[in-house]
Design an enzyme around this catalytic site. Sequence first.
Site, PDB file in Angstrom:
ATOM      1  NE  ARG A  81     -11.322   4.911   0.874  1.00 34.93           N
ATOM      2  CZ  ARG A  81      -9.992   5.002   0.718  1.00 34.93           C
ATOM      3  NH1 ARG A  81      -9.277   3.916   0.456  1.00 34.93           N
ATOM      4  NH2 ARG A  81      -9.374   6.159   0.843  1.00 34.93           N
ATOM      5  CG  HIS A 125      -7.517   8.570  -3.182  1.00 33.49           C
ATOM      6  ND1 HIS A 125      -8.042   7.459  -2.563  1.00 33.49           N
ATOM      7  CD2 HIS A 125      -6.283   8.187  -3.587  1.00 33.49           C
ATOM      8  CE1 HIS A 125      -7.166   6.463  -2.594  1.00 33.49           C
ATOM      9  NE2 HIS A 125      -6.085   6.888  -3.216  1.00 33.49           N
ATOM     10  CD  GLU A 170      -2.341   5.545   1.437  1.00 34.58           C
ATOM     11  OE1 GLU A 170      -1.480   5.970   0.666  1.00 34.58           O
ATOM     12  OE2 GLU A 170      -2.627   4.339   1.551  1.00 34.58           O
ATOM     13  CG  ASN A 298      -5.629   3.065   2.962  1.00 34.65           C
ATOM     14  OD1 ASN A 298      -6.769   2.750   3.309  1.00 34.65           O
ATOM     15  ND2 ASN A 298      -5.383   4.007   2.082  1.00 34.65           N
ATOM     16  CE1 TYR A 300      -2.256  -1.822  -0.668  1.00 34.63           C
ATOM     17  CE2 TYR A 300      -2.441   0.235   0.555  1.00 34.63           C
ATOM     18  CZ  TYR A 300      -2.900  -0.626  -0.434  1.00 34.63           C
ATOM     19  OH  TYR A 300      -4.003  -0.287  -1.175  1.00 34.63           O
ATOM     20  CD  GLU A 358      -6.210   2.499  -0.520  1.00 37.35           C
ATOM     21  OE1 GLU A 358      -5.047   2.119  -0.777  1.00 37.35           O
ATOM     22  OE2 GLU A 358      -6.620   3.639  -0.750  1.00 37.35           O
TER      23      GLU A 358
END
Length: 452
Positions: A81, A125, A170, A298, A300, A358
């Site tokens: 990616r 991005h 994001e 994503n 985290y 991610e």
Amino acid sequence: MSTFTYSSPFPPSFVFGVAAASAQIEGAAFADGKGESVWDRFARIPGKVAGGDTLDVACDHYNRFDEDFALMKSLGVKHYRLSIAWPRLYPQGDGLLNQAGLDFYHRLFASMARHGITPWVTLFHWDLPQSLEDRGGWTSRGTVDAFARYAETVVKAFGGVVKNWITLNEIRCFTWLAYGVGSKAPGRKESAAVVNQTFHHALLCHGHAVRAVREHGGVGARVGLTDNCDVSVPVTETPADIAAAKAWFVEKNAHILGAIHGKGYSQVHLDRVGADAPTVQPGDFDLISEPTDFLGLNIYSASYVRAGRNGQPYEALALPRHYPRADSVWLNLVPQAIYWAPRMCHELYGHASIFITENGCGYDDEPVVDGEVADLHRRDYLRNHLREVHRAIADGVPIDGYFLWSFIDNYEWEDGYQRRFGIVHCDFRTLKRTPKLSAGYYADVMRTRTVV
Ligand code: FCB
């Protein structure tokens, strides 16, 4: 009855990959006609980025992509990616197209093909052309028009070789953190009303990108948004705590995930923003809610949520001081996040295909010692998270792929080069690449398709 059990390998079609983004690894920030991005500008303001680090050289991937793809290949990476740098193609954001920018990505995709690596391309991005910022950036609807043209250009140019498209990465980070909190470029601190308008403009861009892929992507093209949703993990996996975590999830994600699934902002969102609601034009939600093929997540950090007391729908718990964290201050280590976020998106919005676009962990400076970086903490992080991905699949959650962030240590935005997320170490003085212990681990996972 599903025959997928705890010990089954990942399904044959499951995609394992690695991820990175243009601004963070390419370098060559002003080469071959590339325009200035908001990050190029922001990084030069004293005190904004740790160590005063700039993106000028980064990993020099711009000149070393062949070497990087050879290294990926040697690790068994088959999916990568990446993102396209908008200011390489349109140095001013709109206006004249820079042919040298297009040529660079043609060379890059050709090299990927030679190395047997499939591209997954994010259109945006965070590297907004500075020229657009000078005209209002994400607060201006003009940026939406410029993006629509840029997205069409990219999909037309590369639709023959790229079949997997991600519209935006994001939204929260390049709107709220960039225009509200001010920690990300361009570092503005605007009112809630302005920030809500930036969300809305980003959602419109998402819709334009979906349309560009539908119109110009060709046979087999698929497209989705990548969101870093606010993740709730039920304190216990009991019906009451799960329901509470869901109620929290709906509320916290109403402005992005809720919006792309509705024909307007939900009442939950409108109640929350009140008089600061964004200006919406007729037809906006036809664009925003264009159907997509998958959702990118994503993953985290997470919040723990349990059933509320005294009739409250939920209660979110503050993490105690001793709860495990990575060196990135925002990154608490809750592997169940990667189970619950996809499960909730599937159950709440009906997503039939979800990719983890991610997942990874950032730590400071792990030096190379005797030719090795023994990042056992990262290896364990990956193992714990992949187990939860596997558990989700076993429970019927349609997770179709996992992209590890990141292939190589790179420019970690306001944390500069000190904060490392790579499974490959980059020496930022010599630019030498050294696969870490975690790279060997992930190579074994990809090869055996099991959590080893
Ligand atoms: C995400 C970003 C990515 C990277 C990781 C650590 O928020 O999308 O570019 O910086 O965090």
